[in-house]
Design an enzyme around this catalytic site. Sequence first.
Site, PDB file in Angstrom:
ATOM      1  N   SER A 112      25.632  70.550 -19.991  1.00  0.00           N
ATOM      2  CA  SER A 112      24.307  70.916 -20.471  1.00  0.00           C
ATOM      3  C   SER A 112      23.907  70.201 -21.757  1.00  0.00           C
ATOM      4  CB  SER A 112      24.240  72.437 -20.628  1.00  0.00           C
ATOM      5  OG  SER A 112      22.939  72.832 -20.919  1.00  0.00           O
ATOM      6  N   HIS A 113      23.666  70.991 -22.799  1.00  0.00           N
ATOM      7  CA  HIS A 113      23.174  70.452 -24.061  1.00  0.00           C
ATOM      8  C   HIS A 113      24.297  69.924 -24.947  1.00  0.00           C
ATOM      9  CE1 HIS A 113      24.382  74.558 -24.330  1.00  0.00           C
ATOM     10  NE2 HIS A 113      24.602  74.402 -25.612  1.00  0.00           N
ATOM     11  N   ASP A 276      16.996  69.102 -21.963  1.00  0.00           N
ATOM     12  CA  ASP A 276      18.377  68.937 -22.432  1.00  0.00           C
ATOM     13  C   ASP A 276      19.174  68.039 -21.497  1.00  0.00           C
ATOM     14  OD1 ASP A 276      18.507  70.641 -20.270  1.00  0.00           O
ATOM     15  OD2 ASP A 276      20.220  71.738 -21.069  1.00  0.00           O
ATOM     16  N   ASP A 278      21.062  68.393 -18.834  1.00  0.00           N
ATOM     17  CA  ASP A 278      20.970  68.523 -17.378  1.00  0.00           C
ATOM     18  C   ASP A 278      19.588  68.975 -16.914  1.00  0.00           C
ATOM     19  OD1 ASP A 278      21.435  71.015 -18.551  1.00  0.00           O
ATOM     20  OD2 ASP A 278      22.389  71.827 -16.758  1.00  0.00           O
ATOM     21  N   ASP A 280      17.623  71.619 -17.543  1.00  0.00           N
ATOM     22  CA  ASP A 280      17.188  72.993 -17.267  1.00  0.00           C
ATOM     23  C   ASP A 280      16.534  73.663 -18.475  1.00  0.00           C
ATOM     24  OD1 ASP A 280      19.547  73.254 -18.651  1.00  0.00           O
ATOM     25  OD2 ASP A 280      20.552  74.531 -17.164  1.00  0.00           O
ATOM     26  N   ARG A 281      16.723  73.115 -19.663  1.00  0.00           N
ATOM     27  CA  ARG A 281      16.102  73.730 -20.847  1.00  0.00           C
ATOM     28  C   ARG A 281      14.783  73.046 -21.192  1.00  0.00           C
ATOM     29  NH1 ARG A 281      20.594  75.433 -25.257  1.00  0.00           N
ATOM     30  NH2 ARG A 281      22.079  76.346 -23.794  1.00  0.00           N
ATOM     31  N   LYS A 375      17.119  77.769 -14.472  1.00  0.00           N
ATOM     32  CA  LYS A 375      15.997  77.513 -15.356  1.00  0.00           C
ATOM     33  C   LYS A 375      15.588  76.056 -15.177  1.00  0.00           C
ATOM     34  CE  LYS A 375      18.966  77.056 -19.461  1.00  0.00           C
ATOM     35  NZ  LYS A 375      20.311  77.492 -19.017  1.00  0.00           N
TER      36      LYS A 375
HETATM   37  C1  G16 Z   1      23.660  78.379 -20.496  1.00  0.00           C
HETATM   38  C2  G16 Z   1      23.218  79.506 -19.616  1.00  0.00           C
HETATM   39  C3  G16 Z   1      22.104  80.270 -20.259  1.00  0.00           C
HETATM   40  C4  G16 Z   1      22.507  80.733 -21.639  1.00  0.00           C
HETATM   41  C5  G16 Z   1      22.946  79.543 -22.461  1.00  0.00           C
HETATM   42  C6  G16 Z   1      23.507  79.948 -23.800  1.00  0.00           C
HETATM   43  O1  G16 Z   1      22.627  77.439 -20.588  1.00  0.00           O
HETATM   44  O2  G16 Z   1      22.795  79.041 -18.356  1.00  0.00           O
HETATM   45  O3  G16 Z   1      21.796  81.349 -19.430  1.00  0.00           O
HETATM   46  O4  G16 Z   1      21.449  81.385 -22.271  1.00  0.00           O
HETATM   47  O5  G16 Z   1      23.959  78.858 -21.787  1.00  0.00           O
HETATM   48  O6  G16 Z   1      24.654  80.703 -23.586  1.00  0.00           O
HETATM   49  P1  G16 Z   1      25.628  81.066 -24.769  1.00  0.00           P
HETATM   50  O7  G16 Z   1      24.782  81.821 -25.752  1.00  0.00           O
HETATM   51  O8  G16 Z   1      26.708  81.897 -24.144  1.00  0.00           O
HETATM   52  O9  G16 Z   1      26.118  79.774 -25.379  1.00  0.00           O
HETATM   53  P2  G16 Z   1      22.941  75.897 -20.433  1.00  0.00           P
HETATM   54  O10 G16 Z   1      21.618  75.221 -20.607  1.00  0.00           O
HETATM   55  O11 G16 Z   1      23.934  75.578 -21.505  1.00  0.00           O
HETATM   56  O12 G16 Z   1      23.523  75.758 -19.067  1.00  0.00           O
END
Ligand code: G16
Length: 542
Positions: A112-113, A276, A278, A280-281, A375
């Site tokens: 992800s990010h 981000d 991937d 999704d954000r 998302k």
């Molecule tokens: C993931 C999850 C999200 C979550 C985020 C932050 O996003 O898919 O639902 O809100 O992590 O999670 P945490 O607070 O546990 O770090 P992504 O975009 O990283 O896949």
Amino acid sequence: MIRIVPTTPFSDQKPGTSGLRKKVVVFRQPHYAENFIQATFDVLGDVAGQTLVLGGDGRFWNREVIQVALRMAAANGFGRVIVGQGGILSTPAASHAIRLYRAFGGIILSASHNPGGPNEDFGIKYNIANGGPAPEKITDAIHARTLVIDSYRILDAADIDLDAPGETRLGDMIVQVIDPVADYADLMESLFDFGAIRTLIAGGFRLSFDAMHAVTGPYAVEILERRLGAAAGSVVNGTPLADFGGHHPDPNMVHAHDLFDRMFGPDAPDFGAASDGDGDRNIILGRGIFITPSDSLAMLAANAHLAPGYARGLAGIARSMPTSAAADRVAEALGIPLHETPTGWKFFGNLLDAGHVTLCGEESAGTGSDHVREKDGLWAVLLWLNILAVRGEPVAQIARAHWARFGRNYYARHDYEGVDSAAADGLITALRDKLPTLAGTRIGNLIIAAADDFAYHDPIDGSDSRHQGVRILFDGGSRIVLRLSGTGTSGATLRVYLECYEPADGDLGRATPDALADLIAAADTIADIRQRTGRAQPDVVT
Ligand code: G16
């Protein structure tokens, strides 16, 4: 030839908030990725002849693991794997592909990010047939399997050419390399009034989309520049790079500061956004204004009916618990239910499948709808553009009108990153121990009304998830939430979520740090943050 390779378990393969995320050096250990992929296949049971979707965000190590996953899928009996060209699929595009091609599920390679590169992060997650992240009962089973695994199955075969679209045979399995963008772009075109957005842009409306050298570059160029006519260069950092150009592909004020500078600078475009690693954000900005993700969810919900895909209205809204209550007020006004779930998109899947909600959102820059089960960054950008095209008002005016109707939830998240894990666990444990005694306590001008450790009962499958974040609720509706991130790869990240509500007739134009100052001080008093983390300041404020 199928080989059965003996292996021994790794003790650290517990999936977090969103799949297994580790440093690349961890994933590069012999058998590490193979063990996790085999454990996933073992949990799925009979996959003979089934279709699997496979793709990733293009980060370092993506191509290598794609080849391994293909050979293992063939050896485990899958009939077909649909893989994005170049090994690329954004997370929402993968979710769509799973649904469109009626696949059994999908493997998405992404952290992800988190940053990418040989010394940075990598990740693997499994999505189920509805296109959404595997629920906890599956990720728990995968974890249990990783602890006892003693072999994995893999086909001896040469690498597949991932860059040539079309079908190839791998053992008895077909590998189908697809254009990663086309299906997704068509889906977006079916939901939004592209004609109205084209007219808006043709009339001189300027936008800037920062793809952060991550996966959304090709998607954004196709949709925003080619299909909607935004000027060439409206998409910046549009070429995906294995190390994201050395940056964190995390759309926030710290890592997307160029975009913030542009949107708050002279001659700013009308609209700014970023996604981000991937895809999704999303973050949304107007000229001189940043819309917090919590506000964005509320504003999108209040205006979604202006887009053709949502003209029928919303069945309900869901938000993660730490997300602000701004959307709750919209749900109330619309007379629809609002569901509060733990952090993690996987908790929305059942509600979406059951038709209980149409829009979902999280404070962590995530918004989406029932069009996929992830998302979706570009989806949020397009819904905003559709609303702007119909209303014909600037972003800031829409935001101010929203607050003037619903009141304003001032909101911020403070992240303390790379904290010693034992210190972070100690902080949360001490807080939990104190919970029963907190109600009634006065801290400065604030009085604690209630405090608890959030637990969620899934109304669809009856499952319970406990310890999902400590909530401290104050008289008057202000709130502090503390929890440890489930997506980091080194040490612990403490997240402190701060929120206070200003009614519609109150002061709606305050600077957020001023509005939250008492809560910031109270958080430190209650949780001993400075003392326990050794940090005077958060590393990131979003
Ligand atoms: C993931 C999850 C999200 C979550 C985020 C932050 O996003 O898919 O639902 O809100 O992590 O999670 P945490 O607070 O546990 O770090 P992504 O975009 O990283 O896949």
